[in-house]
Design a protein around this motif. Structure first.
Motif, mmCIF file in Angstrom:
data_model
loop_
_atom_site.group_PDB
_atom_site.id
_atom_site.type_symbol
_atom_site.label_atom_id
_atom_site.label_comp_id
_atom_site.label_asym_id
_atom_site.label_seq_id
_atom_site.Cartn_x
_atom_site.Cartn_y
_atom_site.Cartn_z
ATOM 1 N N LEU A 1070 0.840 -1.188 0.000
ATOM 2 C CA LEU A 1070 0.000 0.000 0.000
ATOM 3 C C LEU A 1070 0.881 1.246 0.000
ATOM 4 C CD1 LEU A 1070 -2.646 -1.019 2.707
ATOM 5 C CD2 LEU A 1070 -2.880 -1.186 0.232
ATOM 6 N N CYS A 1071 0.320 2.335 -0.504
ATOM 7 C CA CYS A 1071 1.090 3.569 -0.513
ATOM 8 C C CYS A 1071 1.247 4.097 0.917
ATOM 9 C CB CYS A 1071 0.417 4.611 -1.395
ATOM 10 S SG CYS A 1071 -1.214 5.110 -0.833
ATOM 11 N N LEU A 1072 2.171 5.007 1.118
ATOM 12 C CA LEU A 1072 2.496 5.518 2.449
ATOM 13 C C LEU A 1072 1.295 6.182 3.109
ATOM 14 C CD1 LEU A 1072 4.453 6.288 4.724
ATOM 15 C CD2 LEU A 1072 5.112 8.283 3.341
ATOM 16 N N LYS A 1073 0.563 7.038 2.362
ATOM 17 C CA LYS A 1073 -0.522 7.794 2.990
ATOM 18 C C LYS A 1073 -1.653 6.883 3.447
ATOM 19 C CE LYS A 1073 -2.527 9.001 -1.534
ATOM 20 N NZ LYS A 1073 -2.930 10.110 -2.416
ATOM 21 N N LEU A 1074 -1.930 5.815 2.672
ATOM 22 C CA LEU A 1074 -2.972 4.879 3.099
ATOM 23 C C LEU A 1074 -2.516 4.058 4.300
ATOM 24 C CD1 LEU A 1074 -4.579 3.470 -0.173
ATOM 25 C CD2 LEU A 1074 -5.588 5.009 1.501
ATOM 26 N N THR A 1075 -1.263 3.623 4.245
ATOM 27 C CA THR A 1075 -0.746 2.834 5.365
ATOM 28 C C THR A 1075 -0.797 3.634 6.657
ATOM 29 O OG1 THR A 1075 0.730 1.672 3.839
ATOM 30 C CG2 THR A 1075 1.234 1.526 6.183
ATOM 31 N N THR A 1076 -0.378 4.882 6.598
ATOM 32 C CA THR A 1076 -0.417 5.743 7.787
ATOM 33 C C THR A 1076 -1.843 5.946 8.273
ATOM 34 O OG1 THR A 1076 1.547 6.887 6.938
ATOM 35 C CG2 THR A 1076 0.289 7.976 8.678
ATOM 36 N N GLN A 1077 -2.771 6.211 7.332
ATOM 37 C CA GLN A 1077 -4.162 6.455 7.711
ATOM 38 C C GLN A 1077 -4.785 5.221 8.367
ATOM 39 O OE1 GLN A 1077 -5.729 9.082 7.939
ATOM 40 N NE2 GLN A 1077 -7.890 8.973 7.361
ATOM 41 N N PHE A 1078 -4.505 4.033 7.819
ATOM 42 C CA PHE A 1078 -5.108 2.818 8.374
ATOM 43 C C PHE A 1078 -4.549 2.505 9.770
ATOM 44 C CE2 PHE A 1078 -5.873 1.144 3.811
ATOM 45 C CZ PHE A 1078 -6.983 1.971 3.712
ATOM 46 N N LEU A 1079 -3.228 2.701 9.938
ATOM 47 C CA LEU A 1079 -2.649 2.444 11.260
ATOM 48 C C LEU A 1079 -3.151 3.472 12.271
ATOM 49 C CD1 LEU A 1079 1.031 1.520 10.298
ATOM 50 C CD2 LEU A 1079 -0.761 -0.003 11.125
ATOM 51 N N LYS A 1080 -3.290 4.715 11.853
ATOM 52 C CA LYS A 1080 -3.853 5.720 12.744
ATOM 53 C C LYS A 1080 -5.292 5.373 13.114
ATOM 54 C CE LYS A 1080 -3.235 10.018 11.588
ATOM 55 N NZ LYS A 1080 -3.159 11.223 10.719
ATOM 56 N N ALA A 1081 -6.024 4.804 12.155
ATOM 57 C CA ALA A 1081 -7.401 4.401 12.442
ATOM 58 C C ALA A 1081 -7.434 3.331 13.527
ATOM 59 C CB ALA A 1081 -8.061 3.881 11.160
ATOM 60 N N VAL A 1082 -6.483 2.387 13.461
ATOM 61 C CA VAL A 1082 -6.438 1.330 14.488
ATOM 62 C C VAL A 1082 -6.132 1.912 15.857
ATOM 63 C CG1 VAL A 1082 -5.208 -0.742 15.237
ATOM 64 C CG2 VAL A 1082 -5.792 -0.435 12.814
ATOM 65 N N VAL A 1083 -5.164 2.827 15.895
ATOM 66 C CA VAL A 1083 -4.763 3.404 17.173
ATOM 67 C C VAL A 1083 -5.876 4.285 17.748
ATOM 68 C CG1 VAL A 1083 -3.128 4.980 18.266
ATOM 69 C CG2 VAL A 1083 -2.316 3.285 16.621
ATOM 70 N N CYS A 1084 -6.474 5.144 16.894
ATOM 71 C CA CYS A 1084 -7.510 6.070 17.378
ATOM 72 C C CYS A 1084 -8.762 5.332 17.824
ATOM 73 C CB CYS A 1084 -7.857 7.077 16.293
ATOM 74 S SG CYS A 1084 -6.526 8.223 15.892
ATOM 75 N N ALA A 1085 -9.177 4.345 17.046
ATOM 76 C CA ALA A 1085 -10.409 3.637 17.384
ATOM 77 C C ALA A 1085 -10.234 2.763 18.622
ATOM 78 C CB ALA A 1085 -10.857 2.783 16.206
ATOM 79 N N SER A 1086 -8.988 2.333 18.896
ATOM 80 C CA SER A 1086 -8.776 1.447 20.051
ATOM 81 C C SER A 1086 -9.067 2.148 21.373
ATOM 82 C CB SER A 1086 -7.340 0.936 20.037
ATOM 83 O OG SER A 1086 -6.428 2.021 20.246
ATOM 84 N N VAL A 1087 -8.995 3.467 21.379
ATOM 85 C CA VAL A 1087 -9.237 4.208 22.612
ATOM 86 C C VAL A 1087 -10.671 4.001 23.097
ATOM 87 C CG1 VAL A 1087 -9.168 6.505 23.660
ATOM 88 C CG2 VAL A 1087 -7.514 5.890 21.907
ATOM 89 N N SER A 1088 -11.590 3.739 22.170
ATOM 90 C CA SER A 1088 -12.985 3.529 22.545
ATOM 91 C C SER A 1088 -13.225 2.157 23.146
ATOM 92 C CB SER A 1088 -13.892 3.714 21.308
ATOM 93 O OG SER A 1088 -13.743 5.003 20.759
#
Length: 1375
Positions: A1070-1088
């Motif tokens: 995957l391209c860098l921007k998608l990879t970063t966005q998906f990993l950020k999604a995992v980290v941000c959503a885990s807080v809930s």
């Protein structure tokens, strides 16, 4: 004052005076005499010394004073005649006694002598001014004598008739009530011939002596009124016939001049035409008498000299249209028919046709006149024709049939503005089972016999209509129809008119006098169908076979007409090429076409312009007709006069555009190559229409201008050849030149668009590319709203259209949507709120504002006019109609067309406006009206959809497609703001993933280059959205049955596997921007979740199993994303230690770079192999072989093959490709040392459950999987013989090699776009190697089922390989 002459001697006279003077010296007492007695004494004194003839001369000779006396006023005359009337009477009595003659006769002779002296020119019917004054004075005296009983009118007529009577003198007799015309007509029959001659001479004199025209006109009208009154007031009186004969002579005199073509309205005959003006009769003739007069005159006109037979009328009626009718006859019909209703005229026409022999030219010209001057004639005539036909088929009356056909054809000749075409009428009347003839066989036979009898006399255009649209005939009577069609075709052949001239897509029109050229329209239709389907239309193929004469002599010459060929092949060139490849275009004709195009190009480059003198003459005549029409607009001419002038313009257009086409339901336009034909005519039409609108608006408001504009467009409808260049020109003006148009042009074009929309059902639709619209809707699309100047012009134009349309709707009491195109109204909705903030607020009450009737002001004061228009309830209420509602998606499309650098709004104003539109306008608006019904998710979905459609939008529009100059950044910022208002859960679903999955659905035709490029563009837009939205929204949080919260990564994994994997760049990443966005999604959503670290670990573990592409990409970009993730994790959780699975990525990265001594035991083998592969150098290969276990080596080989395929796609044969191939060979050689055949599973695409196959199917794109056979043989053919022998010992190697060669062969046969011609050497070498492998393989290398399958596959593909496999099979049986 009096010239007294004595009868006595002079001495006596002198003595009397002396005696009188002598007596005066002595004063005498006055006698008691009254004044009356004194006056009588004086009169007696004068009369004793007066001559009667000279006394009458004195009465008529008052020098200057008498010159002021007119024939109408006698005030000055009375002051003279009263002084000596008594003297004249006394003298007449005295002379009568002396001559023993009656005083009446003496006075009559005396008057006639004086009249004869005054008549210096006996041949003239009129007097000069001096003579007229003297005659009036004489007649005044005659009136005094008549009142005194000293004058006899009867004797006057007897005496004056013996001389040469003058009409004006007779008129004065009549007006002075001395000798009335009624009296004369009753007493003397000879008056009829004399009056007829005098009236004709009077008409001539009125043109030759224009002085005193008023008195001349009064004389004529007075005489005519008397004749009409006496002719039609009491028909039983004998004088009635005399007066009728006089009027009949005059109308015959007039009509004979028409037949002799002396039909100038400025001639003497035009004077008699003016007599029939009903206003000239005033109250002197009653209404009933006037009706009888006009009825009689109409009958005389229709029956005057019936010289034309029915056969002549059938053949010549195309020359009797309104525009070709002599102006004199046209004016006569106008004045006569004005006295009746249309129904009454048609009723009289019916009666005349049934009871008299008629002049068919006059009958048909009268009908044309009615159609042109009276719009309601169409419906009345339709009813009359229906009545005639019903009666004809009830009694089988041939005369009524002939009458019906002649009237219908005459009406159709006047064009679609007044009556349907003949073909439409014929189809409606006889084309169905419900026709007049469909009820019985006898009726059918009657119709076909009637048509057959007409065949020898009919023009060919009507015969063609009957053949192309034959009357309905039941199946058992088809033989009768075939006989008629055969007869008709024979007649057409005799006339040398071929049915092949009829187009293959044509609707035949029965207009006469038109040269049909349907081939050009067939070409346009065929090109459009070819563009849509990318195939030659079946109709064209059939025409090339079954209608070959038309195809070769008409269709192909029209298709191959010379033109300047575009640099890039257009649809027409592609269609020609397709026909040429199909052997439908003769080689000689094609080469001639190419040469002609080259000459045309040279001619245009050199500026050669050939002008035809005849064409210039036609244009001058057309311009003159338009100048007269413009004058009519200024003079407020009646609708009938305007329609008449438009009919003349139509005739001029027909003579100018001789290549008319027949009707069509659709006009095919090509905006890339406009129609250059008739450009001068189109410019004249548009220019004069705009001027006419301007002049009419200056004189009257729109609601009092009549229907001239609508009739104007209906006239153009009869010239189909002009419609295509007209629409092209209008599109060019509105689309490209709108900014430079003056307010007069804007007003005229706006009115034209309104009228086009009003009569849109009559005009054919327009087909552009794959869409079909009405003319008005298509022209509305020409208006651009992308820049400041475009918006300003569009608003001006829309204001003009709305103003004109509103006035027309109110004047005709019709709904506003009848005049306003829906697409233009949507542009109004877009621009009003955008450019005029005052219109954003809801209007509670209608303002008391007056819409300007001066249309010029509406375009000059645009903003004020727009606000005034918007305050009108009628205009705002259009939004309630579904087709007039501007939905949110349509608003987004329009907004994305706006170029930010040239926007009318500043950045701040634009952002404020867009927020207002989304949050205050469309968000609360109901869904049924185009809003979102309060659903923020729907608003966001619409914006995202618009973003995804941006690529296709830029392709279909003419604005630059670069996103940097569109309003896309503003909308993306807006959607970010709105997305933060959403809270997404698993139970509610996620609209974003639903939307993206729907847009990224893979079609079966993805293998084509066009579809793959389109898919990649869609995916690029999808990625733009994914990195834009808040990361937390990509992973919803789910709650299980016991209340525990966890991350649901199912939709994200599905998206990566199904969508992103198909177009990875770099390969398998995957391209860098998608990879970063998906990993950020995992980290941000885990807080809930309850435990963020556990949630992250669980999610990444699930990724490693079901979506390894995610972790591969994370590992690849770890150096660039690790800092972001650490910072985000620390900010959200307050913990410095990353979750285990994220830490594993860090450890793998360090291990691969040998910064950590121990292996990462928790990481999967494919992840370790990926880490090693990224940092692997050729010098480290030997060390890697020794230290790495076999599972990691297998995955290292996988990544090497992926890299090899990637290089094959981008750099076949390069040094880098060779380096990668050598690395792969080194790895496979090391794997062969342990006789492990797991690496072969990499090339097994049969769906094995092995972990290696599972991994490759989730990492490699379908494109790369298809190229695995090429990678396999790129490696095998480069192996050394020793390594190849080792491979032979691997289980399943022969089967894998055979299957991969079969698939490789298919790649080349299918011309896969990723297989280059230079790679064909791999196929040749691969075949050699496969034959060698087969020969070296042991007998049990293949199972029986595998061998049979391969033999079946190779039997038709490569017989030699099949034979080799067969020989190997015999070895098995032998063994």
């Amino acid at each position: 004052m009096f010239s007294a002459t004595s009868d006595t001697t002079e001495s006596t006279n002198t003595t009397s005076v002396k005696s009188l003077l002598a007596r005066r010296s002595v004063k005498r007492l006055r006698d008691e005499e009254t004044d009356t007695q004194l006056q009588q004494s004086c009169v007696r004194l004068f009369m004793r010394h007066q001559k009667t003839s000279e006394l009458l001369l004195e009465v008529t000779s008052h020098d200057k004073k008498m010159s002021n006396i007119s024939c109408e006023t006698y005030e000055h005359l009375d002051q003279y005649t009263d002084l000596h009337s008594s003297a004249l009477e006394e003298d007449l009595r005295r002379r009568s006694e002396q001559m023993k003659v009656s005083v009446e006769l003496l006075s009559v002779r005396l008057l006639c002598e004086k009249l004869e002296e005054l008549s210096t020119c006996p041949d003239s019917v009129l007097l000069n001014s001096t003579q007229r004054a003297d005659v009036c004075a004489l007649l005044k005296c005659a009136q005094k004598l008549l009142s005194a009983g000293l004058f006899s009118p009867h004797l006057l007529w007897q005496e004056y008739w013996t001389h040469q009577p003058i009409l004006e003198v007779m008129y004065h007799f009549h007006t002075h009530n001395i000798l009335t015309l009624e009296f004369l007509l009753e007493r003397d029959v000879a008056m009829s011939l004399w009056i007829s001659d005098q009236l004709q001479s009077l008409c001539v004199s009125m043109m030759t002596t224009p002085d005193d025209r008023q008195i001349h006109q009064h004389i004529l009208s007075t005489v005519v009124c008397v004749l009409v009154r006496m002719a039609f007031e009491d028909r039983s009186h004998n004088v009635s016939k005399t007066c009728c004969s006089i009027l009949d002579v005059m109308i015959s005199w007039l009509l004979d001049s028409v037949s002799e073509k002396q039909s100038d309205l400025s001639s003497a005959f035009g004077v008699w035409v003016q007599v029939h003006d009903a206003t000239g009769f005033d109250v002197r003739v009653s209404e009933d008498v006037l009706q009888r007069f006009f009825t009689h005159t109409l009958m005389r006109v229709l029956t005057h000299r019936p010289a034309f037979k029915v056969s002549d009328a059938i053949a010549l009626q195309s020359e009797w249209t309104f525009a070709k009718t002599p102006p004199l006859l046209t004016a006569l019909f106008c004045k006569i028919c004005l006295a009746f209703s249309v129904e009454s005229v048609l009723c009289q026409l019916q009666q005349v046709l049934e009871t008299h022999e008629v002049n068919w030219r006059h009958v048909l010209s009268c009908l044309s006149n009615l159609l042109i001057y009276h719009p309601q004639t169409q419906s009345c005539l339709t009813d009359l024709l229906s009545k005639f036909l019903r009666s004809a088929f009830e009694t089988y009356d041939v005369e009524r049939m002939i009458t019906s056909f002649l009237l219908a054809r005459q009406a159709s000749l006047e064009g679609p503005a007044v009556f349907p075409s003949y073909s439409d009428w014929f189809k409606l009347s006889f084309g169905g089972a419900s026709g007049y003839h469909g009820n019985s066989k006898k009726s059918t036979v009657f119709l076909l016999k009637f048509l057959s009898d007409l065949v020898p006399f009919e023009p060919p255009q009507y015969l063609k209509v009957h053949v192309m649209h034959p009357p309905y005939t039941r199946s058992k009577h088809r033989s009768l129809l075939q006989e008629y069609i055969s007869l008709t075709k024979t007649r057409l052949a005799d006339l040398k008119v071929s049915l092949e001239e009829t187009g293959i897509f044509e609707v035949v029109n029965g207009s006469a006098g038109v040269l049909h050229c349907p081939a050009q329209q067939d070409v346009e239709k065929a090109v459009t169908l070819f563009t849509t389907t990318n195939r030659i239309p079946a109709t064209v193929i059939e025409a090339s076979i079954f209608r070959r004469p038309y195809f070769l002599s008409r269709f192909l010459p029209a298709l191959l007409s010379p033109r300047v060929l575009p640099v890039k092949a257009d649809a027409r060139m592609n269609f020609i090429e397709a026909l040429r490849k199909a052997d439908k275009v003769p080689a000689l004709l094609y080469s001639s076409y190419i040469e002609s195009c080259q000459r045309e190009s040279c001619r245009q480059q050199q500026g050669v312009c050939e002008s035809v003198e005849g064409e210039e003459d036609h244009l001058m005549i057309l311009q003159e007709h338009f100048l007269l029409l413009r004058k009519m607009m200024s003079d407020q001419a009646s609708d009938g006069d305007v329609s008449a002038q438009l009919s003349k313009i139509s005739l001029s257009l027909r003579s100018t555009c001789t290549d008319e086409k027949t009707g069509s339901d659709v006009i095919c336009l090509n905006l890339q190559s406009p129609d250059p034909t008739h450009a001068a005519i189109v410019n004249i039409i548009l220019q004069n229409f705009c001027i006419c609108v301007l002049k009419a608006s200056k004189v009257n408001p729109v609601n009092r201008q009549g229907e001239w504009a609508s009739v104007f467009l209906k006239v153009l409808l009869g010239h189909r050849r002009l419609i295509s260049p007209l629409i092209h020109r209008l599109w060019d003006l509105l689309h490209k030149q709108g900014i430079s148009l003056s307010w007069a042009h804007v007003l005229g074009l706006g009115a034209l668009l309104v009228e086009l929309h009003h009569c849109r059902h009559m005009y054919p639709q327009v087909q552009v590319m794959n869409s079909t619209l009405s003319l008005s809707e298509h022209l509305s699309d020409a208006l651009l709203c992308s820049t400041r100047s475009h918006m300003a012009f569009c608003l001006r134009f829309c204001v003009a259209v709305l103003s004109y349309g509103l006035c027309k709707a109110n004047s005709l009491s019709k709904e506003l949507q009848t005049f306003i195109p829906a697409r233009l109204y949507k542009k109004v909705l877009f621009l009003m709120a955008r450019l005029i903030p005052e219109t954003r607020a809801p209007i509670k009450e209608e303002h008391d504002c007056d819409i300007k009737t001066d249309m010029a002001e509406l375009t000059e004061r645009v903003k004020d006019s727009a606000i005034a228009l918007w305050s009108q309830t009628q205009i705002r209420d259009l939004q309630k109609l579904p087709q007039y509602q501007l939905s949110f998606s349509e608003w987004l499309t329009a907004e994305l067309h706006v170029q930010r650098s040239q926007d009318a709004l500043t950045d701040a104003e634009r952002q404020e406006y867009e927020h207002w539109v989304c949050e205050q306008y469309y968000l609360p608006m109901p869904v049924c009206e185009g809003g979102s019904g309060g659903d923020v998710a729907r608003i966001c979905a619409d914006i995202i959809t618009a973003v995804l459609d941006q690529h296709s939008l830029s392709q279909t529009s003419e604005i630059p497609s670069e996103h940097t100059d569109s309003c896309l950044p503003d909308l993306l910022s807006l959607v970010q703001v709105l997305m933060y208002q959403l809270t997404v859960t698993v139970d509610e679903g996620h609209f974003l993933w639903d939307l993206l999955e729907n847009r990224c659905t893979v079609t079966s035709d993805l293998g084509s280059i066009g579809h793959e490029l389109e898919y990649q563009q869609i995916l690029e837009n999808v990625n733009r959205v994914l990195v834009l939205v808040p990361a937390v929204l990509l992973l919803p949080v789910r709650t299980d049955a016991i209340g525990r919260k966890s991350l649901d990564c199912h939709r994200l994994m599905k998206h990566i596997n199904d969508v992103q994997r198909r177009s990875c760049d770099p390969a398998a990443l995957l391209c860098l921007k998608l990879t970063t966005q998906f990993l950020k999604a995992v980290v941000c959503a885990s807080v809930s979740c309850d435990d963020p670290a556990v949630a992250v670990n669980s999610c990444l573990l699930e990724f490693s199993v079901e979506c390894p592409l995610m972790l591969l990409s994370a590992q690849h970009w770890w150096m660039r994303v690790s800092a972001v993730l650490r910072c985000q994790w620390r900010r959200l959780t307050g913990c410095d230690v990353l979750p285990e699975q994220l830490q594993m990525l860090e450890d793998c990265h360090n291990w691969s770079r040998r910064t950590s001594g121990s292996a990462v035991t928790s990481a999967p083998a494919w992840l370790k192999a990926a880490c090693l592969h990224r940092f692997l150098k050729r010098s480290e290969m030997e060390k890697i072989r020794q230290e790495t276990d076999r599972q990691i080596l297998n995955f290292l080989f996988v990544f090497s093959v992926i890299e090899l395929i990637s290089e094959q796609l981008h750099g076949w044969g390069s040094d880098c490709w060779r380096r990668v191939r050598d690395k792969s060979i080194s790895l496979v050689t090391h794997l062969l040392e342990d006789s492990d055949s797991d690496w072969l599973l990499l090339f097994d695409q049969s769906g094995s459950d092995h972990s290696l196959c599972h991994f490759t199917s989730r990492v490699m794109s379908p494109q790369m999987l298809r190229l695995m056979p090429l990678a396999f043989y790129s490696i095998v053919i480069a192996l050394e013989s020793e390594a190849l022998h080792r491979m032979l010992r691997s289980s399943g190697f022969l089967y894998t090699a055979a299957v991969n060669y079969r698939d490789l062969h298919k790649l080349f046969l299918n011309s896969d776009k990723h297989v280059y011609v230079s790679q064909h050497q791999v196929l040749l070498e691969g075949r050699r190697v496969l034959m060698n492998i087969i020969s070296l393989s042991s007998a049990d290398s293949l199972t029986l089922g595998q061998r049979r399958q391969l033999q079946s596959d190779y039997e038709r593909m490569d017989s030699e390989i099949s034979a080799a496999l067969c020989i190997s099979s015999r070895d098995i049986h032998f063994t």
